[in-house]
Every structure is written in structure tokens, then in C-alpha cells.
Design an enzyme around this catalytic site. Sequence first.
Site, PDB file in Angstrom:
ATOM      1  N   GLY A 148       0.538  -0.905  -0.009  1.00  0.00           N
ATOM      2  CA  GLY A 148      -0.001   0.017  -0.243  1.00  0.00           C
ATOM      3  C   GLY A 148       0.986   1.282  -0.442  1.00  0.00           C
ATOM      4  O   GLY A 148       1.912   1.082   0.066  1.00  0.00           O
ATOM      5  N   GLN A 183       2.886   9.853   1.905  1.00  0.00           N
ATOM      6  CA  GLN A 183       4.405   9.306   2.326  1.00  0.00           C
ATOM      7  C   GLN A 183       4.658  10.213   1.039  1.00  0.00           C
ATOM      8  O   GLN A 183       6.469   9.858   1.451  1.00  0.00           O
ATOM      9  CB  GLN A 183       3.960   7.695   2.260  1.00  0.00           C
ATOM     10  CG  GLN A 183       3.261   7.362   3.748  1.00  0.00           C
ATOM     11  CD  GLN A 183       2.716   5.590   3.131  1.00  0.00           C
ATOM     12  OE1 GLN A 183       2.485   5.154   2.508  1.00  0.00           O
ATOM     13  NE2 GLN A 183       3.861   5.004   3.188  1.00  0.00           N
ATOM     14  N   CYS A 223       5.401  -0.512   7.966  1.00  0.00           N
ATOM     15  CA  CYS A 223       4.950   0.635   7.117  1.00  0.00           C
ATOM     16  C   CYS A 223       6.563   1.785   5.984  1.00  0.00           C
ATOM     17  O   CYS A 223       7.558   1.025   7.062  1.00  0.00           O
ATOM     18  CB  CYS A 223       4.394   1.727   7.966  1.00  0.00           C
ATOM     19  SG  CYS A 223       4.063   3.431   7.487  1.00  0.00           S
ATOM     20  N   LEU A 224       6.260   2.026   5.171  1.00  0.00           N
ATOM     21  CA  LEU A 224       7.544   2.041   4.136  1.00  0.00           C
ATOM     22  C   LEU A 224       7.959   3.371   4.578  1.00  0.00           C
ATOM     23  O   LEU A 224       9.256   3.689   4.612  1.00  0.00           O
ATOM     24  CB  LEU A 224       7.407   2.758   2.859  1.00  0.00           C
ATOM     25  CG  LEU A 224       6.438   1.154   1.984  1.00  0.00           C
ATOM     26  CD1 LEU A 224       5.675   1.244   1.059  1.00  0.00           C
ATOM     27  CD2 LEU A 224       7.238   0.261   2.239  1.00  0.00           C
ATOM     28  N   HIS A 236      -5.003   1.861   7.701  1.00  0.00           N
ATOM     29  CA  HIS A 236      -3.599   2.390   7.523  1.00  0.00           C
ATOM     30  C   HIS A 236      -3.148   3.302   6.628  1.00  0.00           C
ATOM     31  O   HIS A 236      -3.250   4.395   7.009  1.00  0.00           O
ATOM     32  CB  HIS A 236      -2.445   1.040   7.849  1.00  0.00           C
ATOM     33  CG  HIS A 236      -0.903   1.486   7.051  1.00  0.00           C
ATOM     34  ND1 HIS A 236      -0.071   0.961   8.226  1.00  0.00           N
ATOM     35  CD2 HIS A 236      -0.182   2.266   6.552  1.00  0.00           C
ATOM     36  CE1 HIS A 236       0.797   1.475   8.411  1.00  0.00           C
ATOM     37  NE2 HIS A 236       0.758   2.099   6.966  1.00  0.00           N
ATOM     38  N   GLU A 237      -3.496   2.934   5.456  1.00  0.00           N
ATOM     39  CA  GLU A 237      -3.512   4.722   4.316  1.00  0.00           C
ATOM     40  C   GLU A 237      -4.427   5.819   4.543  1.00  0.00           C
ATOM     41  O   GLU A 237      -3.962   6.494   4.264  1.00  0.00           O
ATOM     42  CB  GLU A 237      -3.850   3.830   2.872  1.00  0.00           C
ATOM     43  CG  GLU A 237      -2.872   2.475   2.952  1.00  0.00           C
ATOM     44  CD  GLU A 237      -1.521   2.605   3.036  1.00  0.00           C
ATOM     45  OE1 GLU A 237      -0.359   3.864   2.864  1.00  0.00           O
ATOM     46  OE2 GLU A 237      -0.263   1.541   2.980  1.00  0.00           O
ATOM     47  N   HIS A 295      -3.077   7.697   7.120  1.00  0.00           N
ATOM     48  CA  HIS A 295      -1.846   8.557   6.557  1.00  0.00           C
ATOM     49  C   HIS A 295      -2.254   9.964   6.522  1.00  0.00           C
ATOM     50  O   HIS A 295      -1.564  10.760   6.222  1.00  0.00           O
ATOM     51  CB  HIS A 295      -0.841   7.945   5.275  1.00  0.00           C
ATOM     52  CG  HIS A 295      -0.101   6.961   5.497  1.00  0.00           C
ATOM     53  ND1 HIS A 295       0.823   7.285   7.161  1.00  0.00           N
ATOM     54  CD2 HIS A 295       0.884   5.502   5.679  1.00  0.00           C
ATOM     55  CE1 HIS A 295       2.480   5.826   6.696  1.00  0.00           C
ATOM     56  NE2 HIS A 295       1.553   5.373   6.171  1.00  0.00           N
TER      57      HIS A 295
HETATM   58  O1  K1U Z   1       3.999   2.658   3.586  1.00  0.00           O
HETATM   59  C1  K1U Z   1       3.097   2.083   4.112  1.00  0.00           C
HETATM   60  O2  K1U Z   1       1.416   2.597   4.538  1.00  0.00           O
HETATM   61  C2  K1U Z   1       2.731   0.686   3.052  1.00  0.00           C
HETATM   62  C3  K1U Z   1       1.780  -0.450   3.969  1.00  0.00           C
HETATM   63  C4  K1U Z   1       1.295  -0.849   4.454  1.00  0.00           C
HETATM   64  C5  K1U Z   1       0.951  -2.635   5.284  1.00  0.00           C
HETATM   65  C6  K1U Z   1       1.435  -3.596   5.127  1.00  0.00           C
HETATM   66  C7  K1U Z   1       0.912  -3.862   6.825  1.00  0.00           C
HETATM   67  C8  K1U Z   1      -0.126  -3.764   7.333  1.00  0.00           C
HETATM   68  C9  K1U Z   1      -0.915  -2.112   7.336  1.00  0.00           C
HETATM   69  C10 K1U Z   1      -0.356  -1.736   5.956  1.00  0.00           C
HETATM   70  C11 K1U Z   1       3.451  -1.760   3.662  1.00  0.00           C
HETATM   71  O3  K1U Z   1       3.262  -2.084   2.442  1.00  0.00           O
HETATM   72  S1  K1U Z   1       4.566  -2.081   4.591  1.00  0.00           S
HETATM   73  C12 K1U Z   1       5.465  -3.211   3.903  1.00  0.00           C
HETATM   74  C13 K1U Z   1       5.097  -4.671   4.336  1.00  0.00           C
HETATM   75  O4  K1U Z   1       3.964  -4.619   4.561  1.00  0.00           O
HETATM   76  C14 K1U Z   1       5.075  -5.915   2.452  1.00  0.00           C
HETATM   77  C15 K1U Z   1       5.972  -5.594   1.470  1.00  0.00           C
HETATM   78  C16 K1U Z   1       6.718  -6.892   0.840  1.00  0.00           C
HETATM   79  C17 K1U Z   1       5.673  -8.040   0.662  1.00  0.00           C
HETATM   80  C18 K1U Z   1       4.498  -7.756   1.003  1.00  0.00           C
HETATM   81  C19 K1U Z   1       4.470  -7.219   2.484  1.00  0.00           C
HETATM   82 ZN    ZN Z   2       2.761   3.330   6.268  1.00  0.00          ZN
END
Ligand code: K1U
Ligand code: ZN
Length: 180
Positions: free
Chosen positions: A46, A51, A92-93, A134-135, A138
Amino acid sequence: MAILNILRYPDARLHKVAKPVTEFGERIKKLVADMAETMYDAPGVGLAASQVDVHEQLLIVDISETKDELRVFINPQIVWASAEKQVYDEGCLSVPGIYDGVERPAQIKVSALDADGKPFELSADGLMAVCIQHEMDHLMGKVFVEYLSPLKRNRIKAKMLKEERGMEREAALRAAGRRH
Ligand code: K1U
Ligand code: ZN
């Protein structure tokens, strides 16, 4: 397309409240394409416009294994949320390397506009529901670490600031190397 810079916690710009999107056209299409490239490259499931320092109500999600099920949500609103809750280990990225449990409604119904400005509704559960909520946080200027205890949050903040100083030192050394 382009890979955009993802703001890192505790950057103050992550706490700005996003404004509704009012015009649909090539600018929004390009933003969606750039955000998708950025999310897949990271990689993540996401990404919210906040972000990438664009403070407009736009988020994308793709939880598929094949990375070909991109969903775009513009001006999203949660129109229904279940009383049942689920705890999910969120990442979260903007806070790379940190995962922790957050409790949220287990099922939601969201109304939003797509990239063409066409309205739609979606019912979601599991990771999709977690990710959308979650998004959407943000877009309201909220980062998931704000659900954690002050002790955990301060430790995360200190770790992120230490990493930032390390990255700045490396960049300065690289720049000095290029001058000599
Ligand atoms: O930063 C963000 O908002 C994106 C975030 C979204 C998220 C993931 C898990 C739970 C809640 C919100 C991410 O993508 S973090 C990275 C991640 O979870 C992931 C990366 C690669 C493959 C699978 C998952
Ligand atoms: Zn995030």
C-alpha cells in the site's frame, strides 16, 4: 513513470492532513502511476500520497501475490466498520524495519472515487481492510506507531533518527569522494 521519495518517520510532513482531490485528469493518472511504481519497487502492499509528500486524499493498495491487482482510492470514506476487531502486525514504508500489532475493525465498507473520478464501494476484510485503514490514517496525518506505547514510539523515533544521521554521513562522504 518515476520512483518517488518516501518520507521517513519522524518527518513532520507525515502529519499533514490531506485535502480532497477536486480535479481528475493527467496529473492524477501520473501520480497514481508513479506511486504504483514506488510501491512495487519498495516493495509494499500500500502507499498513501502523504508518504510521497503529496497532501491529497489518494491511496493505492495491491495485496495480490502477482502484483497485478492495483486498487486506487480517491477521497475515501469508511461508511461502515464492524464491531469485531482484529490485531495485525503492521509495517510501514515510512518506518522501514518496524512491525508491531495494531487493533482495528476487522471488516469495513469504503466508498471512494477511482482514478477517473468514478464512485465505487468496496467491502474489505483481512489484510485489505488493515491496509486501507492504515493508508487512510496516513491521509489524516497519522502514522501507525502512534497506536503503540510512548516507550515503543520513542525507541522507534530514536532508531529512525540514528539511521537518518548515518545516511546523511554516507551521503556527505560520497559527495566528498566525488570532489577529490
Ligand atoms: O507504508 C505503507 O503504508 C505501506 C505498508 C502497508 C501495510 C502493510 C501491512 C500492514 C499494514 C499496512 C506496507 O506495505 S509495509 C511492507 C509490507 O508489509 C510488505 C512488503 C512486501 C511484501 C508484503 C508486505
Ligand atoms: Zn504506512
